[in-house]
Every structure is written in structure tokens, then in C-alpha cells.
Motif scaffolding. Structure first.
Motif, PDB file in Angstrom:
ATOM      1  N   GLU A  84       0.845  -1.185   0.000  1.00 45.40           N
ATOM      2  CA  GLU A  84       0.000   0.000   0.000  1.00 45.40           C
ATOM      3  C   GLU A  84       0.884   1.239   0.000  1.00 45.40           C
ATOM      4  O   GLU A  84       1.615   1.500   0.957  1.00 45.40           O
ATOM      5  N   LEU A  85       0.823   2.004  -1.075  1.00 46.35           N
ATOM      6  CA  LEU A  85       1.695   3.168  -1.224  1.00 46.35           C
ATOM      7  C   LEU A  85       1.523   4.173  -0.092  1.00 46.35           C
ATOM      8  O   LEU A  85       2.503   4.741   0.401  1.00 46.35           O
ATOM      9  N   LEU A  89       7.961  -1.228  -7.021  1.00 48.76           N
ATOM     10  CA  LEU A  89       8.162  -2.222  -8.069  1.00 48.76           C
ATOM     11  C   LEU A  89       6.877  -2.360  -8.869  1.00 48.76           C
ATOM     12  O   LEU A  89       5.789  -2.462  -8.290  1.00 48.76           O
ATOM     13  N   THR A  90       6.991  -2.347 -10.200  1.00 50.46           N
ATOM     14  CA  THR A  90       5.796  -2.400 -11.038  1.00 50.46           C
ATOM     15  C   THR A  90       5.843  -3.582 -11.986  1.00 50.46           C
ATOM     16  O   THR A  90       6.907  -4.094 -12.329  1.00 50.46           O
ATOM     17  N   THR A 109      -2.787   1.884 -12.660  1.00 48.25           N
ATOM     18  CA  THR A 109      -3.787   2.914 -12.368  1.00 48.25           C
ATOM     19  C   THR A 109      -3.604   3.448 -10.957  1.00 48.25           C
ATOM     20  O   THR A 109      -3.711   4.653 -10.712  1.00 48.25           O
ATOM     21  N   LYS A 110      -3.289   2.543 -10.023  1.00 48.55           N
ATOM     22  CA  LYS A 110      -3.065   2.966  -8.632  1.00 48.55           C
ATOM     23  C   LYS A 110      -1.840   3.864  -8.530  1.00 48.55           C
ATOM     24  O   LYS A 110      -1.838   4.845  -7.792  1.00 48.55           O
ATOM     25  N   LEU A 111      -0.814   3.519  -9.297  1.00 49.85           N
ATOM     26  CA  LEU A 111       0.408   4.319  -9.275  1.00 49.85           C
ATOM     27  C   LEU A 111       0.156   5.719  -9.814  1.00 49.85           C
ATOM     28  O   LEU A 111       0.550   6.711  -9.194  1.00 49.85           O
ATOM     29  N   ALA A 167      -0.655  11.528  -9.109  1.00 50.74           N
ATOM     30  CA  ALA A 167      -1.518  12.703  -9.274  1.00 50.74           C
ATOM     31  C   ALA A 167      -1.777  13.370  -7.924  1.00 50.74           C
ATOM     32  O   ALA A 167      -1.763  14.609  -7.811  1.00 50.74           O
ATOM     33  N   ASP A 168      -1.989  12.555  -6.898  1.00 42.40           N
ATOM     34  CA  ASP A 168      -2.203  13.104  -5.550  1.00 42.40           C
ATOM     35  C   ASP A 168      -0.952  13.835  -5.063  1.00 42.40           C
ATOM     36  O   ASP A 168      -1.039  14.921  -4.480  1.00 42.40           O
TER      37      ASP A 168
END
Length: 273
Positions: free
Chosen positions: A106-107, A147-148, A179-181, A186-187
Motif C-alpha cells: 500500500e503506497l 516495483l511495477t 492505475t493505482k500508481l 496525481a495526488d
């Protein structure tokens, strides 16, 4: 302290084997197997969940005895010397191993510094490179490594070993859904107006020394053979290159070497070196 004795390769022992060798089973149990004094010390120091210790009770140093006595676990397992030897990945059998719980990907669980410095590694395909990247991020003060994509397993024993203890000190988050990244980025850009996303390329782009790296920053590193994927490149504010000698035959750096050079320049520009 609860303790279970294991004398043969029963179901419990087979679980320890698959935690070491089987990626899918690791994630099913949400656990991984760790050995090595440095790794275990750092895991305890950084409050990872130690579910169990594994050991041969007749072969424990004072350090191992203290580690077992002072660390809260769910259940410990006493194995025979032969079973410990077969399970250990070291030439000299480890006296102590641990089953450790994975952390949530969870980022937003990772707190950022006042001047954030994040690193992204896109689809790492080499265990040694990933371990080295974790170690460099730790050494050079990155807030987080992301990591993606489909990549080598973060919890593979070779990754843990090659990170040399930094594995348990460096926050690492795996993201499968880009999409989550992009939502997270953006936030960050809304909250931090000068937040910059910097991508790397082997092609001649802006010289890294000419880029302002003192600003809040995410550094994106590409896959070892394919580089950054197009979506990440398109999302970068700047693409940069490490200049190489005109006489050089090499056209690029190993990705972990390149990352270390770039991260060092970030720290240098921020006046911390």
C-alpha cells in the motif's frame, strides 16, 4: 514460548521448503523464509512480524538463544541438524531461520520526508539487480522503492540475501495495477506543486548533471532489457541520460549501477554528500 519438534519431512517441514522455493505458495501463506544474522537482526529491529524461528536446539550460539528468547513468535520449530542443513541455503548451515510475515503493498502506508525522493523499478527481471537496488536506495536515503509489473519476486531468498540487511530497512511496495500508481502520483503533484517525475533512457536526452534533482522527485528506472514502458515514459516530466565517454564501447549501464549513479547525484545536489 511454544515449540514444536520436527524429526522428519512432514507437512510442516514441507511448508518451510515451499516458502523458500515456491513463489505462489509464499503469497498464499503471506510468509517467507529468511536466514542470516544480518537479515534477522534487521527484521527484528524494524518490527517485521516474526511468526516462527527454526533451529537445531543443540547448535545455538548466545546470539541465537537471545534472539529466540527476546522475540515474540506464534510458534517455534526445533528441527534435527540434518533437516536444518537441507533447508539452509548456506554452505555453512544457518543456526537460526525465521518465517516472517509479508508487509502490505500500500503506497500510502509509507510516510514521506519533507523533500520526498522515491524510486520506481519497472519490471525487474534479475534477483541480484533488485537486491542491489534495494541496498542502494537504503544507502542513499530514498523514501520508498516501488516495483511495477510482472517482475522477479521481492521475497525470493536471493533478493533478500543480495540486499544484505537493507531489505528489512528499506520500504518497498509492489504495484501490479498502474492505475493505482498514476493516481498516487496525481495526488502527490496536487499536494506538492514542484514534484517531478524523472525517467531514464539510454538514448541521448538531457544530461543528468543539468537536471535539478533537489526538488521533490520520483526517479523511474526501466527494465534491464526493455527500459521504461511507454506509459511511464509518457508520464515523466523529464527524460535524462547518464553521459558516457565518447570512446566507450558500452552503450548503457547495468540498471542497478545506473540507479546508484543517479541516486548519488540526487543526494549530492541536495547537499548531503
Amino acid at each position: 514460548m511454544q515449540e514444536t519438534k520436527i524429526y522428519n519431512k512432514n507437512n510442516l517441514y514441507q511448508k518451510f521448503e515451499v516458502l523458500k522455493t515456491n513463489r505462489n505458495k509464499r503469497y498464499r501463506y503471506h510468509e517467507f523464509l529468511v536466514e542470516g544474522v544480518r537479515s534477522l537482526n534487521e527484521a527484528v529491529k524494524n518490527n517485521w512480524e516474526i511468526h516462527s524461528f527454526l533451529y537445531d536446539k543443540t547448535n545455538l550460539s548466545d546470539w541465537a538463544k537471545e534472539m529466540i528468547a527476546s522475540t515474540r513468535t506464534e510458534m517455534n520449530y526445533c528441527l534435527t541438524a540434518e533437516l536444518m542443513r537441507e533447508l539452509s541455503g548456506k554452505e555453512d548451515t544457518s543456526e537460526l531461520m525465521a518465517v516472517i510475515g509479508m508487509r502490505e503493498d500500500e503506497l500510502t502506508r509509507i510516510p514521506l520526508s519533507k523533500n520526498p525522493f522515491l524510486v520506481l523499478f519497472d519490471r525487474p527481471s534479475n534477483r541480484g539487480n533488485l537486491g542491489t537496488m534495494i541496498r542502494s536506495c537504503d544507502a542513499l536515503g530514498a523514501d520508498m522503492l516501488i516495483l511495477t509489473g510482472h517482475a522477479v519476486d521481492l521475497y525470493d531468498p536471493d533478493v533478500v540475501v543480495s540486499a544484505m540487511g537493507s531489505f528489512f530497512n528499506m520500504p518497498v511496495v509492489r504495484i501490479e495495477d498502474n492505475t493505482k500508481l498514476f493516481s498516487y502520483l496525481a495526488d502527490l503533484k496536487r499536494e506538492i506543486p514542484n514534484f517531478t517525475v524523472l525517467g531514464t533512457t539510454a538514448h541521448r536526452e538531457k544530461n543528468i548533471w543539468d537536471v535539478d534533482l533537489s526538488v521533490p522527485l520520483m526517479l523511474m528506472m526501466g527494465n534491464e532489457t526493455m527500459g521504461l514502458n511507454k506509459a511511464f515514459k509518457d508520464g515523466c516530466d523529464i527524460l535524462c541520460t547518464i553521459p558516457m565517454a565518447e570512446t566507450s564501447y558500452a552503450s548503457s549501464f547495468n540498471v542497478s549501477c545506473a540507479a546508484s549513479i543517479l541516486m548519488y547525484e540526487v543526494v549530492r545536489q541536495r547537499g548531503k554528500m
